[in-house]
Design an enzyme around this catalytic site. Structure first.
Site, PDB file in Angstrom:
ATOM      1  N   LYS A 193       0.844  -1.206   0.000  1.00  0.00           N
ATOM      2  CA  LYS A 193       0.000   0.000   0.000  1.00  0.00           C
ATOM      3  C   LYS A 193       0.878   1.255   0.000  1.00  0.00           C
ATOM      4  CE  LYS A 193      -3.929  -2.272   0.058  1.00  0.00           C
ATOM      5  NZ  LYS A 193      -3.649  -3.613   0.502  1.00  0.00           N
TER       6      LYS A 193
HETATM    7  C1  LIG Z   1      -9.680  -3.270  -1.225  1.00  0.00           C
HETATM    8  C2  LIG Z   1      -9.063  -3.886  -0.002  1.00  0.00           C
HETATM    9  N1  LIG Z   1      -9.745  -3.869   1.152  1.00  0.00           N
HETATM   10  C3  LIG Z   1      -9.242  -4.398   2.270  1.00  0.00           C
HETATM   11  C4  LIG Z   1      -8.008  -5.005   2.293  1.00  0.00           C
HETATM   12  C5  LIG Z   1      -7.521  -5.648   3.556  1.00  0.00           C
HETATM   13  O1  LIG Z   1      -6.369  -5.041   4.036  1.00  0.00           O
HETATM   14  P1  LIG Z   1      -5.311  -5.872   4.947  1.00  0.00           P
HETATM   15  O2  LIG Z   1      -4.520  -6.725   4.016  1.00  0.00           O
HETATM   16  O3  LIG Z   1      -4.502  -4.773   5.569  1.00  0.00           O
HETATM   17  O4  LIG Z   1      -6.081  -6.649   5.925  1.00  0.00           O
HETATM   18  C6  LIG Z   1      -7.254  -5.042   1.121  1.00  0.00           C
HETATM   19  C7  LIG Z   1      -5.921  -5.670   1.133  1.00  0.00           C
HETATM   20  O5  LIG Z   1      -5.288  -5.926   0.157  1.00  0.00           O
HETATM   21  C8  LIG Z   1      -7.790  -4.477  -0.060  1.00  0.00           C
HETATM   22  O6  LIG Z   1      -7.112  -4.502  -1.212  1.00  0.00           O
END
Ligand SMILES: Cc1ncc(COP(=O)(O)O)c(C=O)c1O
Length: 400
Positions: A193
């Site tokens: 990210k």
């Molecule tokens: C659109 C979206 N929402 C939520 C998440 C969840 O994030 P995390 O991996 O930090 O749990 C991601 C992770 O890639 C994502 O791409």
């Protein structure tokens, strides 16, 4: 291998983490509030609650939005599964709306029809979760208008869009995650990210009541706030007021987050410059009719978590033929030391969702999108020479 995404950790990030390790606080210390303050500055939201992942942020946001057993919620069919799973964690049943294949965003006509069907079945959604796909902010005002008709809350999944901006219908320039058109928004700090804490996430809101609830939910549902306690005991006293979780982010991670947050503008500027270089090169290439970048949404300045190209279907070309061309491009790039990725396999095709009753064929936009999409390398540490290498490799693979 040149990956599709990669963190950029610099010496001062390492120094910030080292200093934190030498301090008194590894967790539940002052760095968490510092990171949260940085996040409100970067988004324009009033409150931020840092948690252990973007997925944890979605779970708590769904709870704060009021999703409970038997409720329904809607999200986009083209997203990471966590956007849909959060509705289930809170006891709800997710519905999926088809996407516009040119942008990857939730389609408003499809959303309107899903919401109308849920309402007709006596189960209007409690929550709608639009996704700022690839870094481009979804039509939050359009989603909000549909949500308001049935009293649903909106959670902006801004995991891809920290640093992006959009112009509201009133002409105001707003940052992703600002919570003007959504009651809650979430971020992720996974290494690919815009800024990273290793793993991590945050919930953003302008609603003080939701903020206080989220603080408790993050830490077992426990409070020490004298105004919330049911009795007075000693200074050690706390109460569990609801069933919460252990979703805290550590001070070590937040030290990295604070250091990274100061670099967001530079990182996003570099991502935009890389996107521009790709756009110029592909726009001028002999293959410009064969592949197109995702269409930009008017008024949105993407922060380019992803750089997605789509293979354009020929007239009457089947999805499986487009998918075969995409596979050849994927393989050809990997043979040349480049590791693209596919974002995302439509949620409705996942076995766990198929078992829950989602059937193939109901999502033509998502299926068309999925057949031809490919995420090319996009991260702030990429050099112009890396970008040119990817462009040349794409050209080589596509040359008959
Ligand atoms: C659109 C979206 N929402 C939520 C998440 C969840 O994030 P995390 O991996 O930090 O749990 C991601 C992770 O890639 C994502 O791409």
């Amino acid at each position: 291998m040149l990956p599709y995404g990669r963190q950029l950790i610099e010496e001062d990030d390492i120094a910030a983490v080292t200093a934190q390790l030498r301090s008194d606080w590894l967790t539940q210390g002052p760095m968490v509030a510092k990171f949260e303050e940085a996040l409100t500055g970067l988004t324009g939201a009033r409150f931020a609650v840092a948690v252990s992942s973007g997925t944890a942020a979605l779970h708590l946001a769904a709870l704060a939005a009021g999703v409970r057993d038997g409720d329904t919620g809607v999200t986009s069919d083209v997203t990471f599964v966590a956007s849909a799973n959060c509705i289930r964690y809170a006891g709800g049943k997710p519905a999926l709306a088809d996407v516009d294949p040119t942008t990857g965003h939730i389609s408003l006509p499809a959303l309107r029809s899903v919401v109308a069907n849920l309402k007709a079945a006596g189960k209007p959604p409690r929550v709608i979760v639009p996704v700022d796909f690839s870094g481009s902010v979804a039509d939050l005002e359009g989603v909000r208008a549909i949500a308001d008709e049935v009293g649903a809350m909106v959670i902006e999944d801004a995991a891809h869009s920290l640093g992006a901006t959009y112009t509201s219908r009133e002409g105001e320039r707003l940052k992703a995650g600002n919570c003007r058109h959504a009651q809650l928004a979430i971020l992720s700090f996974h290494p690919v990210k815009h800024i990273t804490t290793g793993e991590g996430g945050a919930i953003l809101t302008n609603d003080e009541g939701a903020y206080r609830e989220l603080l408790e939910l993050r830490t077992h549902g426990i409070t020490k706030d004298p105004a919330r306690l049911t009795k007075v005991d000693g200074p050690w006293y706390y109460e569990q007021q609801s069933l919460g979780y252990h979703y805290r982010l550590t001070d070590v991670q937040c030290a990295l987050g604070v250091s990274q947050a100061g670099k967001l503008d530079r990182f996003v500027a570099r991502r935009r410059a890389i996107a521009e270089r790709y756009n110029q090169a592909f726009g001028a290439s002999p293959f410009r009719e064969l592949l197109k970048p995702l269409a930009a949404r008017p008024g949105v300045e993407s922060s380019y978590h992803l750089y997605v190209i789509r293979l354009t279907p020929a007239p009457d070309e089947t999805s499986s033929s487009v998918a075969a061309r995409r596979r050849a491009l994927y393989d050809g790039l990997r043979e040349r030391g480049i590791a693209p990725q596919v974002h995302y396999i439509p949620v409705h095709t996942q076995p766990d969702y198929q078992r829950a009753g989602f059937s193939e064929g109901n999502f033509p936009g998502a299926d068309a999108y999925y057949a031809g999409c490919l995420s090319l390398p996009m991260f702030p540490g990429m050099t112009d020479a890396d970008v040119d290498r990817v462009v040349n490799a794409v050209g080589e693979v596509l040359t008959p």
